[in-house]
Each structure stands twice: as structure tokens, then as C-alpha cells.
Design a protein around this motif. Structure first.
Motif, PDB file in Angstrom:
ATOM      1  N   UNK A   1       0.807  -1.184   0.000  1.00 41.57           N
ATOM      2  CA  UNK A   1       0.000   0.000   0.000  1.00 41.57           C
ATOM      3  C   UNK A   1       0.852   1.250   0.000  1.00 41.57           C
ATOM      4  N   UNK A   2       2.065   1.167   0.333  1.00 40.78           N
ATOM      5  CA  UNK A   2       2.947   2.297   0.335  1.00 40.78           C
ATOM      6  C   UNK A   2       3.169   2.812  -1.074  1.00 40.78           C
ATOM      7  N   UNK A   3       3.290   1.831  -1.965  1.00 40.96           N
ATOM      8  CA  UNK A   3       3.507   2.215  -3.357  1.00 40.96           C
ATOM      9  C   UNK A   3       2.240   2.825  -3.944  1.00 40.96           C
ATOM     10  N   UNK A   4       1.091   2.337  -3.630  1.00 42.24           N
ATOM     11  CA  UNK A   4      -0.181   2.846  -4.125  1.00 42.24           C
ATOM     12  C   UNK A   4      -0.427   4.251  -3.619  1.00 42.24           C
ATOM     13  N   UNK A   5      -0.091   4.498  -2.341  1.00 39.22           N
ATOM     14  CA  UNK A   5      -0.319   5.834  -1.808  1.00 39.22           C
ATOM     15  C   UNK A   5       0.688   6.815  -2.395  1.00 39.22           C
ATOM     16  N   UNK A   6       1.927   6.339  -2.686  1.00 35.96           N
ATOM     17  CA  UNK A   6       2.909   7.198  -3.353  1.00 35.96           C
ATOM     18  C   UNK A   6       2.425   7.563  -4.761  1.00 35.96           C
ATOM     19  N   UNK A   7       1.906   6.556  -5.453  1.00 35.38           N
ATOM     20  CA  UNK A   7       1.392   6.786  -6.809  1.00 35.38           C
ATOM     21  C   UNK A   7       0.220   7.762  -6.757  1.00 35.38           C
ATOM     22  N   UNK A   8      -0.637   7.560  -5.772  1.00 32.59           N
ATOM     23  CA  UNK A   8      -1.787   8.437  -5.639  1.00 32.59           C
ATOM     24  C   UNK A   8      -1.338   9.862  -5.305  1.00 32.59           C
ATOM     25  N   UNK A   9      -0.368  10.006  -4.433  1.00 33.96           N
ATOM     26  CA  UNK A   9       0.156  11.318  -4.064  1.00 33.96           C
ATOM     27  C   UNK A   9       0.826  11.967  -5.275  1.00 33.96           C
ATOM     28  N   UNK A  10       1.547  11.179  -6.078  1.00 32.64           N
ATOM     29  CA  UNK A  10       2.193  11.701  -7.282  1.00 32.64           C
ATOM     30  C   UNK A  10       1.165  12.194  -8.301  1.00 32.64           C
ATOM     31  N   UNK A  11       0.107  11.399  -8.439  1.00 27.70           N
ATOM     32  CA  UNK A  11      -0.953  11.798  -9.381  1.00 27.70           C
ATOM     33  C   UNK A  11      -1.656  13.070  -8.900  1.00 27.70           C
ATOM     34  N   UNK A  12      -1.846  13.173  -7.613  1.00 31.89           N
ATOM     35  CA  UNK A  12      -2.466  14.381  -7.064  1.00 31.89           C
ATOM     36  C   UNK A  12      -1.572  15.592  -7.334  1.00 31.89           C
ATOM     37  N   UNK A  13      -0.279  15.404  -7.195  1.00 27.60           N
ATOM     38  CA  UNK A  13       0.669  16.492  -7.457  1.00 27.60           C
ATOM     39  C   UNK A  13       0.631  16.906  -8.927  1.00 27.60           C
ATOM     40  N   UNK A  14       0.581  15.879  -9.810  1.00 29.53           N
ATOM     41  CA  UNK A  14       0.510  16.182 -11.255  1.00 29.53           C
ATOM     42  C   UNK A  14      -0.804  16.908 -11.552  1.00 29.53           C
ATOM     43  N   UNK A  15      -1.893  16.394 -10.969  1.00 30.83           N
ATOM     44  CA  UNK A  15      -3.195  17.024 -11.210  1.00 30.83           C
ATOM     45  C   UNK A  15      -3.196  18.473 -10.714  1.00 30.83           C
ATOM     46  N   UNK A  16      -2.656  18.734  -9.543  1.00 25.18           N
ATOM     47  CA  UNK A  16      -2.604  20.091  -8.995  1.00 25.18           C
ATOM     48  C   UNK A  16      -1.740  20.981  -9.888  1.00 25.18           C
ATOM     49  N   UNK A  17      -0.624  20.427 -10.362  1.00 20.95           N
ATOM     50  CA  UNK A  17       0.272  21.182 -11.239  1.00 20.95           C
ATOM     51  C   UNK A  17      -0.425  21.526 -12.562  1.00 20.95           C
ATOM     52  N   UNK A  18      -1.132  20.549 -13.145  1.00 23.31           N
ATOM     53  CA  UNK A  18      -1.851  20.777 -14.408  1.00 23.31           C
ATOM     54  C   UNK A  18      -2.962  21.803 -14.197  1.00 23.31           C
ATOM     55  N   UNK A  19      -3.676  21.695 -13.093  1.00 23.79           N
ATOM     56  CA  UNK A  19      -4.742  22.661 -12.810  1.00 23.79           C
ATOM     57  C   UNK A  19      -4.171  24.067 -12.646  1.00 23.79           C
ATOM     58  N   UNK A  20      -3.034  24.190 -11.978  1.00 26.09           N
ATOM     59  CA  UNK A  20      -2.398  25.499 -11.787  1.00 26.09           C
ATOM     60  C   UNK A  20      -1.961  26.072 -13.136  1.00 26.09           C
ATOM     61  N   UNK A  21      -1.372  25.209 -13.991  1.00 28.80           N
ATOM     62  CA  UNK A  21      -0.955  25.669 -15.327  1.00 28.80           C
ATOM     63  C   UNK A  21      -2.170  26.092 -16.154  1.00 28.80           C
ATOM     64  N   UNK A  22      -3.251  25.317 -16.066  1.00 30.34           N
ATOM     65  CA  UNK A  22      -4.468  25.671 -16.792  1.00 30.34           C
ATOM     66  C   UNK A  22      -5.034  27.005 -16.297  1.00 30.34           C
ATOM     67  N   UNK A  23      -4.982  27.226 -15.002  1.00 29.10           N
ATOM     68  CA  UNK A  23      -5.492  28.483 -14.444  1.00 29.10           C
ATOM     69  C   UNK A  23      -4.641  29.660 -14.936  1.00 29.10           C
TER      70      UNK A  23
END
Length: 152
Positions: A1-23
Motif C-alpha cells: 500500500x505504500x507504493x499505491x499511496x505514493x502513486x496516488x500522491x504523485x498523481x495528485x501532485x501532477x493534477x494540482x500542477x496541471x490545474x495550476x498551469x491551466x489556471x
């Protein structure tokens, strides 16, 4: 589960970064569109002023044309009166030349009268030549400043 939560955290970071760039991209596009809109508004205002200026110039040109035509009408009257005066002078010359008084005139006066009559006849011939030249031009424009002006 450590790897899944890391992946999820990474995806959240990418999503936040993409949303910020879009804004940021949205803000930049809106600013550029506002600039374009402002430039279009300025251009429209400028074109409106140019249109007003053109209308004013057309009105001025029309007024000038009307004034020129009025002057032409006045000149026509002056021309008619001048011709009438010239015809009267010619008649008087004829009367004086055939009058018994002419035989009693001094030689100097007779010479002046004769010279005046010749000058007048030469002018009449020059006017006749000019009229003949105008007629032979076939109605082409001449340098006659009394032609009517067309106002638009």
C-alpha cells in the motif's frame, strides 16, 4: 500500500500542477483577449472619427462647388454686360466714323480713333479664333475657369 499511496500522491501532485498551469493559461488568454478587445474598440473609435472627418470634408467640398457655381453665374452676367458694352462701343465708333464731325476732327484724334477701332477689331478676331478653337476641340475640357463644378 505504500507504493499505491505514493502513486496516488504523485498523481495528485501532477493534477494540482496541471490545474495550476491551466489556471495561469486561462488568465493569460483572458488578458490577451481583453487587450485584443481594447485594440478593436480603439480601432472602431478611430474609424468612426475618420468617417466623420470624411463626411465633413465632403460637405466642405460641396459648399466650395456651390460657391464656384454661384461665382460662375455671376461671371456669366458680367460677361453678358461686357459684351453689351463692347457692342455699344462698336456702335458708337461706327456712328462717329460716319458722322460729319469725324471729318472735322484733328489728325491726332482721327488717328487715335482709327487705332482704337483696329485694336477693338483685332480683339474681336482673337475672341472669334478662341471660340473657333473651342468648337473644334469637340467638347473636350478646356482651360475655361467658368465651367460648372460637380459637387458629390
Amino acid at each position: 500500500q505504500g507504493r499505491g499511496s505514493q502513486l496516488k500522491a504523485g498523481l495528485e501532485g501532477v493534477r494540482a500542477s496541471v490545474e495550476a498551469m491551466l489556471a495561469r493559461l486561462r488568465e493569460e488568454l483572458l488578458a490577451q483577449l481583453e487587450t485584443v478587445h481594447e485594440k478593436l474598440r480603439e480601432l472602431t473609435d478611430s474609424l468612426g472619427k475618420v468617417g466623420e472627418d470624411v463626411a465633413e470634408v465632403k460637405k466642405d467640398v460641396k459648399a466650395v462647388g456651390e460657391n464656384v457655381n454661384a461665382l460662375n453665374r455671376r461671371m456669366s452676367v458680367v460677361d453678358k454686360l461686357s459684351k453689351k458694352a463692347a457692342d455699344g462701343v462698336e456702335l458708337l465708333l461706327s456712328v462717329v466714323a460716319t458722322s460729319p464731325i469725324a471729318s472735322q476732327a484733328s489728325p491726332a484724334t482721327a488717328a487715335k480713333l482709327s487705332a482704337f477701332a483696329r485694336t477693338d477689331a483685332a480683339k474681336d478676331q482673337g475672341d472669334a479664333d478662341a471660340a473657333s478653337s473651342a468648337a473644334s476641340s469637340g467638347g473636350k475640357p478646356t482651360l475655361d475657369h467658368r465651367q460648372p463644378v460637380q459637387a458629390n
